[in-house]
Design a protein around this motif. Sequence first.
Motif, mmCIF file in Angstrom:
data_model
loop_
_atom_site.group_PDB
_atom_site.id
_atom_site.type_symbol
_atom_site.label_atom_id
_atom_site.label_comp_id
_atom_site.label_asym_id
_atom_site.label_seq_id
_atom_site.Cartn_x
_atom_site.Cartn_y
_atom_site.Cartn_z
ATOM 1 N N ALA A 106 0.850 -1.196 0.000
ATOM 2 C CA ALA A 106 0.000 0.000 0.000
ATOM 3 C C ALA A 106 0.881 1.240 0.000
ATOM 4 O O ALA A 106 0.526 2.268 -0.602
ATOM 5 C CB ALA A 106 -0.914 -0.014 1.218
ATOM 6 N N ASP A 213 -7.288 4.568 1.742
ATOM 7 C CA ASP A 213 -6.257 3.619 2.151
ATOM 8 C C ASP A 213 -6.974 2.505 2.895
ATOM 9 O O ASP A 213 -7.488 2.704 3.998
ATOM 10 C CB ASP A 213 -5.235 4.320 3.049
ATOM 11 C CG ASP A 213 -4.185 3.367 3.610
ATOM 12 O OD1 ASP A 213 -4.476 2.157 3.742
ATOM 13 O OD2 ASP A 213 -3.087 3.822 3.942
ATOM 14 N N TYR A 216 -6.203 -2.220 5.812
ATOM 15 C CA TYR A 216 -6.767 -3.163 6.800
ATOM 16 C C TYR A 216 -8.163 -3.621 6.391
ATOM 17 O O TYR A 216 -8.975 -3.996 7.242
ATOM 18 C CB TYR A 216 -6.825 -2.482 8.179
ATOM 19 C CG TYR A 216 -5.457 -2.060 8.658
ATOM 20 C CD1 TYR A 216 -4.644 -2.928 9.363
ATOM 21 C CD2 TYR A 216 -4.960 -0.792 8.356
ATOM 22 C CE1 TYR A 216 -3.369 -2.554 9.769
ATOM 23 C CE2 TYR A 216 -3.687 -0.402 8.752
ATOM 24 C CZ TYR A 216 -2.903 -1.293 9.454
ATOM 25 O OH TYR A 216 -1.640 -0.922 9.847
ATOM 26 N N SER A 241 -3.365 -3.575 0.249
ATOM 27 C CA SER A 241 -2.267 -4.528 0.113
ATOM 28 C C SER A 241 -2.635 -5.811 0.830
ATOM 29 O O SER A 241 -3.692 -5.900 1.467
ATOM 30 C CB SER A 241 -1.001 -3.954 0.740
ATOM 31 O OG SER A 241 -1.037 -4.089 2.142
ATOM 32 N N SER A 243 -0.446 -7.011 3.055
ATOM 33 C CA SER A 243 0.460 -7.017 4.213
ATOM 34 C C SER A 243 -0.253 -7.516 5.454
ATOM 35 O O SER A 243 0.322 -8.239 6.265
ATOM 36 C CB SER A 243 0.978 -5.607 4.488
ATOM 37 O OG SER A 243 1.841 -5.199 3.464
ATOM 38 N N ARG A 252 5.703 -7.173 0.271
ATOM 39 C CA ARG A 252 5.448 -5.937 -0.452
ATOM 40 C C ARG A 252 4.529 -6.133 -1.659
ATOM 41 O O ARG A 252 4.917 -5.901 -2.800
ATOM 42 C CB ARG A 252 6.771 -5.274 -0.898
ATOM 43 C CG ARG A 252 7.882 -5.265 0.128
ATOM 44 C CD ARG A 252 7.495 -4.582 1.424
ATOM 45 N NE ARG A 252 6.960 -3.248 1.234
ATOM 46 C CZ ARG A 252 5.795 -2.843 1.783
ATOM 47 N NH1 ARG A 252 5.060 -3.648 2.543
ATOM 48 N NH2 ARG A 252 5.378 -1.631 1.583
HETATM 49 C C1 LIG Z 1 -2.702 2.992 7.303
HETATM 50 C C2 LIG Z 1 -1.591 2.296 6.610
HETATM 51 N N1 LIG Z 1 -1.421 2.486 5.302
HETATM 52 C C3 LIG Z 1 -0.423 1.888 4.634
HETATM 53 C C4 LIG Z 1 0.466 1.061 5.272
HETATM 54 C C5 LIG Z 1 1.556 0.418 4.483
HETATM 55 O O1 LIG Z 1 1.277 -0.900 4.260
HETATM 56 P P1 LIG Z 1 2.071 -1.803 3.224
HETATM 57 O O2 LIG Z 1 2.849 -2.781 4.016
HETATM 58 O O3 LIG Z 1 1.033 -2.448 2.411
HETATM 59 O O4 LIG Z 1 2.927 -0.903 2.413
HETATM 60 C C6 LIG Z 1 0.334 0.828 6.643
HETATM 61 C C7 LIG Z 1 1.284 -0.041 7.359
HETATM 62 O O5 LIG Z 1 1.309 -0.169 8.540
HETATM 63 C C8 LIG Z 1 -0.720 1.464 7.340
HETATM 64 O O6 LIG Z 1 -0.892 1.301 8.649
#
Ligand SMILES: Cc1ncc(COP(=O)(O)O)c(C=O)c1O
Length: 397
Positions: A106, A213, A216, A241, A243, A252
Amino acid sequence: MAISEKVKNALEGASWVRRMFEEGEELKQIHGEEHVFDFSLGNPDLEPPPSLKKALKKLADQPIPGMHRYMTNSGYSETRRTIAQFVAEESGLPFEEHHIVMTVGAAGGLNVTFKALLDEGDEVIVPSPYFMEFKFYIENSGGRIRLVDTHEDFSLNLKEIEKAIGKRTKAVLINSPNNPTGVIYNSGPLQELGELLKEKSHELKRTLYLITDEAYRRIVFDGTELPIAFRFYPHTLRITSHSKDLSLPGERIGYVAVSPLCEEVDELIAAIIFANRTLGFVNAPALMQRLVAPLQRNSINIKEYEEKRDLFYDSLSSYGYQVVKPRGAFYLFPKALIEDDVAFVKELQSKRILTVPGRGFGRPGYFRIAYAVNRKVIEKSLPGFKEVAEKYGMGGR
Ligand SMILES: Cc1ncc(COP(=O)(O)O)c(C=O)c1O
């Protein structure tokens, strides 16, 4: 030293999350890892689904010729097609493969989106408290972050957003489920936000974008369904993402989905792909693109996070902490029991509990707990939280 002034300033205001993480490392050296309760970093402790490991093994045993080569900068067609089908079903909109750009998490998705949209000095409105990295991602593309307060319960404050929209506004960035609060924005406020953006775009005679975004997006509790932002405003981009939902942060892998209803959608997608290439990402990791495609409807066991949320939320509330009950993600954002959140976090540290002061997320007076940890760590930390509450005269119940 000749490093850039901008970076120098950024480094001087070092991330509170990192600072706490590093102080925690010191504590672990002194007391031993198992005696330190580390809630500083949102690093999922659950393993990815077994089916992913199986698919990985299969690819290693029966490699597809050329599977490690460069590809088109937006990613593999098959992966994007699968994701587009999924997003189309969810949103009821005609998403096709070309509306999806695979990204380096993300974080990569946000960076390429800002690069594609922002000119020097353009503003992105962000409700606060917020994930601090947003500021740097926006500034990477010459933009400026414009923070607006949320309500007491961290829900969207549309009046504040309306007030903040001005000549330089390019986009509003929302994050739901939210880091650091765990709050989910409901359909009602999203609908109102959509109406507001339509009105303001009309008034300004140019399009404002909504960037969501959704890192989650699948970590939601109590049977909540995450409202689909695409339904409320045409000029919407989703960044997400795997993640968190597949526990793959080190790999990633993520994507940007651009609504087919966006103005000049093809030009916008071409700009995002250009940014993916020229920011040096080139393309999202090849192996991961293959592995996550069939897992669009899967996730790690969300129930485990929900149970940890329940344990933590119920316990803290019973000790007298004031905390908004999170409906997603894996964070709690309680009020500190004294005004100074840094001093309060230090107080918790004296019980070997590591958290992050609210000012690290634009909201002093609070602190963040990241509970994507083993349940035992939570259980063992609770007496420390209770003792601190008692010290500050919280009666508990
Ligand atoms: C709100 C938010 N956006 C984006 C990210 C980045 O996530 P990614 O690992 O997919 O790059 C995080 C990571 O903790 C996050 O908390």
